[in-house]
Design a protein around this motif. Structure first.
Motif, mmCIF file in Angstrom:
data_model
loop_
_atom_site.group_PDB
_atom_site.id
_atom_site.type_symbol
_atom_site.label_atom_id
_atom_site.label_comp_id
_atom_site.label_asym_id
_atom_site.label_seq_id
_atom_site.Cartn_x
_atom_site.Cartn_y
_atom_site.Cartn_z
ATOM 1 N N HIS A 106 65.464 45.655 60.544
ATOM 2 C CA HIS A 106 66.123 46.502 59.556
ATOM 3 C C HIS A 106 65.753 47.963 59.843
ATOM 4 O O HIS A 106 64.624 48.394 59.552
ATOM 5 N N ARG A 158 76.396 45.970 51.156
ATOM 6 C CA ARG A 158 75.211 46.425 50.437
ATOM 7 C C ARG A 158 75.604 46.898 49.032
ATOM 8 O O ARG A 158 76.473 47.737 48.875
ATOM 9 N N THR A 160 63.478 56.209 50.465
ATOM 10 C CA THR A 160 63.477 54.793 50.095
ATOM 11 C C THR A 160 64.600 54.075 50.828
ATOM 12 O O THR A 160 65.751 54.529 50.812
ATOM 13 N N TYR A 161 64.254 52.962 51.474
ATOM 14 C CA TYR A 161 65.219 52.160 52.231
ATOM 15 C C TYR A 161 65.231 50.752 51.649
ATOM 16 O O TYR A 161 64.190 50.091 51.574
ATOM 17 N N ARG A 162 66.400 50.279 51.223
ATOM 18 C CA ARG A 162 66.548 48.936 50.666
ATOM 19 C C ARG A 162 67.326 48.075 51.658
ATOM 20 O O ARG A 162 68.491 48.363 51.948
ATOM 21 N N THR A 163 66.685 47.045 52.153
ATOM 22 C CA THR A 163 67.378 46.151 53.070
ATOM 23 C C THR A 163 68.298 45.229 52.270
ATOM 24 O O THR A 163 68.165 45.080 51.054
ATOM 25 N N ASP A 164 69.217 44.585 52.972
ATOM 26 C CA ASP A 164 70.119 43.669 52.282
ATOM 27 C C ASP A 164 69.454 42.343 51.954
ATOM 28 O O ASP A 164 70.069 41.475 51.334
ATOM 29 N N GLY A 218 66.481 42.329 50.253
ATOM 30 C CA GLY A 218 65.633 42.539 49.097
ATOM 31 C C GLY A 218 64.268 43.117 49.385
ATOM 32 O O GLY A 218 63.375 43.060 48.524
ATOM 33 N N VAL A 237 62.055 46.494 50.104
ATOM 34 C CA VAL A 237 62.152 47.928 49.844
ATOM 35 C C VAL A 237 61.039 48.642 50.607
ATOM 36 O O VAL A 237 59.857 48.321 50.439
ATOM 37 N N ASP A 294 59.314 52.288 51.224
ATOM 38 C CA ASP A 294 59.144 53.660 50.762
ATOM 39 C C ASP A 294 58.325 54.434 51.786
ATOM 40 O O ASP A 294 57.287 53.941 52.250
ATOM 41 N N ASP A 330 61.774 42.979 46.294
ATOM 42 C CA ASP A 330 62.718 43.216 45.207
ATOM 43 C C ASP A 330 63.378 41.902 44.830
ATOM 44 O O ASP A 330 64.331 41.458 45.465
ATOM 45 N N ARG A 362 53.087 45.003 46.343
ATOM 46 C CA ARG A 362 53.272 46.113 47.288
ATOM 47 C C ARG A 362 52.163 46.113 48.319
ATOM 48 O O ARG A 362 51.007 45.823 48.013
#
Length: 832
Positions: free
Chosen positions: A103, A112, A132-136, A138, A140, A142, A167, A290
């Motif tokens: 990713h 997305r 912040t990057y949110r993958t498909d 779930g 995350v 930062d 997430d 986290r």
């Protein structure tokens, strides 16, 4: 001819792009390939590959740095960090071993529901970039980027704080850090001007496992707080000239193909200098949990074990807290403070960020207008930037710049620079080589304005008067053409050709001589009459020349009135006429109509002509840049403010902030997901493709400078300050305009504006509050910090015709919408 490294980078990038390879293609490369053009600036670059590798077209990024230190770092749209004078960039990404999914935040993923990458400045204004990057799937990621100092010597280090969270459910994978040879600014800067820095070429890369740090060429690279569990470094072991080798022998390909890295700790590339490394930390997270990794980038002079210990001595959390305490203390606790209604509160956030950028761009008291290709000194830019800093409340920086650095570029020896004498000229290499004859006027203007702001007790002007003010003024007097104007030269690059004279130089010369003569009056200097004579002579010559030009254009049948860039450009109606804006701001020649009522009217009509022909949202500068001019748009907004045209001022300001300072662009044509291009900063140029989301792409190359552009930051801060209040006729009947640029829609309902600790040209701070009561149709003004007793006030009511006004309970005469308020009043109430 293109260099081998440039050719290879070009080939690798377009092949990866065309095939959809899993490869971290920088944002600027994606935009260039999105609408590829073979046109490039052949005057600056040897080849299209050289222009491409230098990122000639899409120079956008965010910046972090330390106040008054030399080196800044850039942060790209996917969270990449590029220390300007180091040969690498870093960024985080995610790898999921299950399915061998890589990713990369640079690459969009299908279907997305949320933006792939979002960015913001910490607290909306601190020089800390949060990505912040949110993958498909779930996960995350930062990334936090900030610059701070370590050790007794307070040397710079960048903290790259990465964290990953789950997430919506448990997630397993690797948190990865890539070390790359291309960053937010470029791969390799190579141009005919001899600029090879910044340069990201990596010919040698080694992971020193014992010290948990990376060696990049001969320098120090990233240092890990926690050692990676897996790693791999990649180069060109066979010295192959085939670009395919870089696409098949790289960490991203290995992760997709085999789910692992090569484990090598050393790599070389003697062909294209494109060594790459990836370092990974596994995670197995429950929902909401986290995992974090801290990386330190040494961006100062570090050597040996003790320096390594200094870098690691304090926990990353402590360093971040100290950095935050410094910037909040500086930006919130010192200098000009503005309280704005919620509708426009973001403008003060931007003000504070611009203030921070100016402090970061200063190197030991010398402001440079940019972090990369503009990382050097110009008198012109620094004069405006220094006065902006003084009016922000950062007096130490302009005191050093004007009082200590300007003398180092003051020429006292014999000789010539082109058509002018060396003695008495303010200028270094830029001014001499490019024949920038505006610099003396700007230096004198800066000396005079800073003397006013500092106050008589500081005696700044007295300290600088001889030889700098006096001989600088005599240089303007003695180095003029047969027509009495300053000679032909390039001056500011946005106003035209080097082989012609420009009124821009003369406007600045008049403004500088005015400040010099007024300073002489304040000091009681014997040379006061001499300086006024020089002022009068240049003013007369400039006025006569403009009248001659206007007459010629009338005789030619030109029905639109405008002042062209200079007397050699009669009838030239193109965007170079923007130079006339200096008549209003910053030179303030409109005050007292210093060039006569007819020229003043022509200057005001020039603003109308600029608006009609060259403003489409912002100011379009096709004649020189083939791009929008953000700081020129802000200058234009300032001119409209000063003449009371608030609607046009507000339109220019809205475009500059909404379109340029916080620019966004779609990831691809028609895609709903957008890149956040920059977070509160301006380039010298703003490209038509980015400004229009690729609805407009020029058919020829365009010019781009640096970002954040210090002059643009200064222009915004000067504009917002003058929207709140500005001084007028300080040498005659001094008065202050209160809230002159506050549009009615800013104060809907019962909104309030506050100004506190604002430096002024009267040498003392000023503060006041404006409260609007929509229901009662009244405005109440309370002065909280008084100005000297000779200073009166004007409140230009933007809500309508004034019905009644009182000051401290006493009725005032009213006529129209402007209310004159007496000196030393404490409270005024205006009904409309």
């Amino acid at each position: 001819m293109a260099l081998t490294s440039e050719l290879m980078f070009y080939e690798v990038m377009w092949r990866a792009w065309a095939r959809g390879e899993t490869y971290p293609i920088p944002w600027w490369v994606q935009q260039t390939l999105r609408r590829w053009s073979d046109s490039f600036d052949g005057g600056l670059f040897d080849s299209k590959e050289g222009a491409f590798a230098s990122n000639a077209l899409y120079r956008y990024w965010n910046m972090i740095g330390v106040k008054d230190h030399v080196q800044e770092s850039l942060v790209g749209q996917a969270g990449e960090i590029e220390p300007v004078y180091e040969a690498y960039a870093v960024f985080g990404f995610i790898f999921e071993p299950d399915g061998r999914r890589v990713h990369l935040p640079q690459l969009a993923e299908p279907n997305r529901p949320l933006p792939a990458v979002t960015q913001r400045m910490d607290g909306r204004y601190l020089p800390v970039v949060l990505s912040t990057y949110r993958t498909d799937s779930g996960i995350v990621l930062d990334q936090k980027a900030l610059s701070t100092t370590v050790g007794n010597r307070q040397r710079d280090v960048v903290l790259h704080r990465l964290s990953v969270s789950a997430d919506g459910g448990p997630r397993r994978g690797w948190l990865c850090l890539a070390v790359m040879p291309s960053g937010p600014s470029s791969f390799q800067r190579h141009d005919r001007a001899g600029r090879y820095v910044p340069d990201r070429q990596i010919s040698f890369l080694r992971y020193n496992k014992a010290e948990q740090r990376i060696e990049v060429n001969t320098g120090w690279g990233p240092i890990f707080d926690t050692p990676p569990a897996s790693f791999g470094v990649y180069g060109n072991p066979n010295s192959s000239g085939d670009p395919e080798g870089y696409l098949t022998d790289n960490p991203f390909h290995d992760l997709v193909a085999a789910g692992t890295l090569n484990g090598a700790d050393t790599a070389m590339d003697t062909v294209a200098s494109m060594c790459t490394g990836v370092f990974a930390w596994p995670f197995d997270l429950a929902a909401g949990a986290r995992m974090s990794v801290d990386v330190r980038l040494p961006v100062d002079d570090y050597r040996g074990g003790q320096d390594l210990a200094d870098i690691r001595a304090r926990p990353a959390g402590d360093l971040e807290a100290a950095n935050r305490a410094f910037w909040t203390g500086k930006l919130d606790g010192e200098g000009l403070q503005l309280g704005l209604p919620p509708l426009v509160s973001h403008l003060f956030d931007l003000f504070r960020l611009c203030r921070a950028n100016l402090l970061i761009l200063a190197d030991s008291g010398v402001i440079h207008p940019g972090p990369t290709i503009y990382d050097s000194f110009w008198v012109r830019d620094s004069a405006v930037e220094g006065i902006a800093c003084a009016l922000n409340g950062d007096n130490g920086l302009p005191a050093t710049q004007f009082g200590q650095h300007y003398p180092t570029v003051f020429n006292q020896g014999p000789g010539q620079f082109g058509p002018v004498a060396a003695h008495g000229f303010f200028g270094g290499d830029h001014e001499k080589n490019d024949q920038e004859w505006d610099s003396n006027g700007e230096a004198l203007w800066a000396f005079g304005r800073f003397d006013r702001i500092s106050g008589s007790a500081a005696a700044f002007g007295a300290k600088m008067f001889s030889p700098y003010v006096l001989e600088g003024a005599r240089w303007i007097r003695d180095n003029r053409s047969a027509f009495g104007l300053l000679p032909s030269g390039w001056s500011a690059e946005h106003i035209g050709d080097k082989d012609k004279p420009h009124y821009w130089d003369d406007f600045w010369g008049i403004a500088g001589l005015y400040e010099a003569a007024r300073l002489a009056e304040r000091l009681g200097a014997a040379q006061t009459g001499e300086l006024w004579a020089a002022f009068d002579d240049l003013r007369r010559a400039t006025t006569d020349s403009i009248r001659w030009v206007l007459g010629r254009q009338h005789d030619m049948g030109m029905w639109e009135t405008f002042i062209p860039t200079g007397p050699a450009d009669v009838g030239r109606l193109d965007s170079t006429i923007i130079g006339a804006v200096a008549y209003f701001h910053p030179c303030r020649l409109y005050m007292g109509q210093k060039l006569g009522a007819d020229v003043d009217l022509a200057a005001r009509m020039t603003l109308d002509t600029i608006w009609a022909h060259f403003v489409r949202g912002g100011f379009r500068h096709d004649a020189a840049w083939n791009a929008y001019g953000p700081y020129l748009t802000l200058q234009l907004a300032h001119a409209f403010l000063l003449i009371g045209d608030i609607a046009r001022m507000d339109a220019c300001l809205s475009w500059a902030v909404g379109n340029a300072a916080y620019a966004t662009v779609s990831r691809s044509d028609g895609a709903p997901d957008r890149w956040e291009v920059v977070q509160g900063s301006w380039n010298e140029q703003h490209t038509y493709p980015i400004a229009t989301d690729f609805a407009e792409v020029p058919d020829r190359w365009w010019y781009m400078g640096d970002i954040p552009h210090g002059w643009a930051a200064a222009e915004f801060n000067l504009l917002l300050r003058d929207i709140a209040f500005f001084e007028s006729d300080e040498d005659g009947a001094p008065h202050v305009y209160l809230a002159p640029g506050v549009a009615p829609h800013w104060l809907t309902g019962s909104a309030t504006i506050t100004v506190k600790d604002a430096p002024t040209v009267f040498g003392v701070p000023f503060g006041f509050t404006v409260r609007h009561d929509d229901a009662a149709r009244t405005v109440t003004i309370d002065v909280t910090q008084q100005l000297p007793g000779t200073v009166s006030f004007v409140y230009p009511c933007r809500f309508g015709v004034v019905r009644a006004a009182t000051a401290d309970g006493q009725s005032l005469p009213v006529r129209g919408s402007d209310v004159t308020l007496p000196a030393r009043f404490r409270q005024a109430v205006i009904s409309y």
